[in-house]
Design a protein around this motif. Structure first.
Motif, PDB file in Angstrom:
ATOM      1  N   ILE B 118       0.823  -1.205   0.000  1.00 12.28           N
ATOM      2  CA  ILE B 118       0.000   0.000   0.000  1.00 12.28           C
ATOM      3  C   ILE B 118       0.865   1.267   0.000  1.00 12.28           C
ATOM      4  O   ILE B 118       1.672   1.481   0.899  1.00 12.28           O
ATOM      5  N   LYS B 137       6.764  -5.598  -6.984  1.00 14.27           N
ATOM      6  CA  LYS B 137       5.560  -5.849  -7.783  1.00 14.27           C
ATOM      7  C   LYS B 137       4.288  -5.953  -6.957  1.00 14.27           C
ATOM      8  O   LYS B 137       3.202  -6.067  -7.521  1.00 14.27           O
ATOM      9  N   THR B 138       4.401  -5.882  -5.623  1.00 18.14           N
ATOM     10  CA  THR B 138       3.181  -5.861  -4.804  1.00 18.14           C
ATOM     11  C   THR B 138       2.659  -4.442  -4.596  1.00 18.14           C
ATOM     12  O   THR B 138       1.583  -4.260  -4.025  1.00 18.14           O
ATOM     13  N   ALA B 139       3.401  -3.451  -5.034  1.00 21.02           N
ATOM     14  CA  ALA B 139       3.034  -2.059  -4.736  1.00 21.02           C
ATOM     15  C   ALA B 139       1.742  -1.641  -5.430  1.00 21.02           C
ATOM     16  O   ALA B 139       1.477  -2.034  -6.572  1.00 21.02           O
ATOM     17  N   ARG B 140       0.943  -0.840  -4.723  1.00 20.52           N
ATOM     18  CA  ARG B 140      -0.238  -0.213  -5.324  1.00 20.52           C
ATOM     19  C   ARG B 140      -0.246   1.257  -4.930  1.00 20.52           C
ATOM     20  O   ARG B 140       0.018   1.600  -3.775  1.00 20.52           O
ATOM     21  N   GLY B 176      -9.932   7.875  -7.980  1.00 17.64           N
ATOM     22  CA  GLY B 176      -9.512   7.287  -6.713  1.00 17.64           C
ATOM     23  C   GLY B 176      -9.093   5.846  -6.847  1.00 17.64           C
ATOM     24  O   GLY B 176      -8.929   5.138  -5.860  1.00 17.64           O
ATOM     25  N   ARG B 177      -8.893   5.386  -8.085  1.00 20.60           N
ATOM     26  CA  ARG B 177      -8.505   3.977  -8.252  1.00 20.60           C
ATOM     27  C   ARG B 177      -7.016   3.810  -7.995  1.00 20.60           C
ATOM     28  O   ARG B 177      -6.257   4.781  -8.024  1.00 20.60           O
ATOM     29  N   SER B 178      -6.615   2.581  -7.754  1.00 24.24           N
ATOM     30  CA  SER B 178      -5.206   2.340  -7.477  1.00 24.24           C
ATOM     31  C   SER B 178      -4.520   1.731  -8.703  1.00 24.24           C
ATOM     32  O   SER B 178      -5.121   0.963  -9.447  1.00 24.24           O
ATOM     33  N   ASN B 180      -1.336  -0.594 -10.094  1.00 25.15           N
ATOM     34  CA  ASN B 180      -0.291  -1.519  -9.667  1.00 25.15           C
ATOM     35  C   ASN B 180       1.069  -0.996 -10.155  1.00 25.15           C
ATOM     36  O   ASN B 180       1.149   0.029 -10.837  1.00 25.15           O
ATOM     37  N   GLU B 196       9.162  -9.182  -5.615  1.00 25.01           N
ATOM     38  CA  GLU B 196       8.590  -8.996  -4.275  1.00 25.01           C
ATOM     39  C   GLU B 196       9.695  -9.021  -3.210  1.00 25.01           C
ATOM     40  O   GLU B 196      10.534  -9.921  -3.200  1.00 25.01           O
ATOM     41  N   TYR B 265     -11.281   0.482   2.208  1.00 32.17           N
ATOM     42  CA  TYR B 265     -10.308   1.106   1.319  1.00 32.17           C
ATOM     43  C   TYR B 265     -10.765   1.094  -0.133  1.00 32.17           C
ATOM     44  O   TYR B 265     -10.106   1.642  -0.980  1.00 32.17           O
ATOM     45  N   LEU B 266     -11.901   0.416  -0.410  1.00 38.08           N
ATOM     46  CA  LEU B 266     -12.395   0.412  -1.780  1.00 38.08           C
ATOM     47  C   LEU B 266     -13.503   1.451  -1.906  1.00 38.08           C
ATOM     48  O   LEU B 266     -14.305   1.611  -1.003  1.00 38.08           O
TER      49      LEU B 266
END
Lengths: 80, 267
Positions: B118, B137-140, B176-178, B180, B196, B265-266
């Protein structure tokens, strides 16, 4: 293009591996928050894995109210 | 001071690189404690710059780099004081965090953010002050503020506009979308996408490379290609404080803080 069942199976495989839940305990109509024991932040990490695996973009708002694997598969298939 | 151990932030200088660890559970939410410790880092920077050429921000929290402002602390503040005093407090907080962010942004050091998981709101704004973002690669990445009736308040939009195309800025802020890590790299936000758990290691490798260059030249290059949008940053504080005065914001904060839904969070 994968069938809906293939997409569901791949989602279940990924979710089971990521959250270390026995694959045989997951079903397409399960509430994945409850079955995987995850919160919204962990759900976003599943979303990241799914985007990478299926090579799609899934805007968060398309997942609003989605909590079962089958509907999740439908959302992904719409972008394949 | 080559080493500092705070409650929520720690740093140490290793081979010319200041490594700043964020370690505030659950996901490095930025409240008063974080602000105070970031201020200590900002105050220590001029002395640290004597013996360092780079700075790396990273997180020790599993959930991610930073989930942004501490909304629970913010909501408590709004509840406990008169509205006018609360808004004055919010303005002071934003002025202080802007001072800190501007200090990092303007530092002659080359700055890197090694991020995972996050990286939302104020966390993305902290990454945006850095010269290079290295994402595992886990980042958003996300600016969820519009969901609360706000805009990003720690310098987000001015720095996004500086660094990215305006269409991407609108996509991030308006929806507001995330994003990747791959999408963020395609948009120009991220310098490198790595495996990762590898963001800090690759940031260290990159920082070592940066250490080969003449510091004066590197600082001159940074100053030339990374202008700080001070006017827009000041304007941002005014807009954010005006928005905080609206009842809709307090209602949205209340809904977020009191929510028991699985997906707060969505959007």
């Amino acid at each position: 293009m994968p069938t809906e069942q293939q997409t569901i199976d791949e989602i279940l495989d990924l979710a089971a591996a990521q959250f270390k839940v026995p694959r045989e305990k997951l079903s397409p109509d399960d509430d994945f928050f409850k079955k995987l024991g995850i919160d919204s932040l962990q759900a976003l990490s599943l979303l990241t894995r799914l985007e990478q695996h299926f090579n799609v973009e899934l805007p968060d708002y398309e997942l609003q109210g989605v909590s079962d694997f089958r509907t999740l598969a439908e959302r992904i298939e719409a972008r394949l | 001071m080559n080493q500092y151990q705070g409650k929520v932030i720690s740093w140490e200088v290793k081979q010319g690189v200041i490594e700043v660890a964020l370690h505030h559970a659950p996901c490095n939410e930025i409240g008063l404690q974080s602000l105070e410790e970031l201020e200590q880092l900002a105050a220590a920077l001029p002395a640290l710059e004597e013996s360092a050429h780079a700075l790396i921000f990273y997180s020790r929290q599993e959930a991610g780099f930073c989930a942004g402002g501490d909304l629970r602390e913010l909501y408590r503040g709004l509840q406990q004081t008169k509205k006018s005093a609360a808004i004055a407090g919010i303005k002071e907080f934003h002025q202080r965090i802007h001072h800190v962010m501007n200090t990092f942004d303007a530092s002659p050091l080359t700055t890197l953010a090694g991020v995972h998981g996050i990286t939302f709101g104020g966390g993305l704004e902290l990454a945006l002050v850095c010269d290079l973002i290295i994402a595992d690669k886990t980042a958003r990445f996300c600016f969820p503020e519009l969901r609360l009736g706000l805009i990003p308040g720690f310098g987000g939009i001015p720095r996004l506009k500086r660094d990215l195309g305006n269409a991407v800025v609108r996509d991030l802020v308006f929806t507001g979308r995330s994003f990747n890590a791959t999408k963020a790299q395609q948009a120009g936000l991220v310098s490198q996408v790595v495996g990762e758990g590898e963001a800090l290691r690759i940031a260290r490798v990159t920082a070592a490379q940066l250490g080969k260059f003449d510091r004066h030249t590197a600082a001159a290059a940074k100053k030339f290609c990374k202008p700080i949008p001070y006017d827009e940053l000041r304007r941002e504080i005014e807009i954010v404080c005006d928005l905080y005065a609206r009842p809709a914001v307090e209602a949205a904060l209340k809904k977020f803080v009191e929510s028991t839904a699985a997906q707060p969070y969505l959007p």
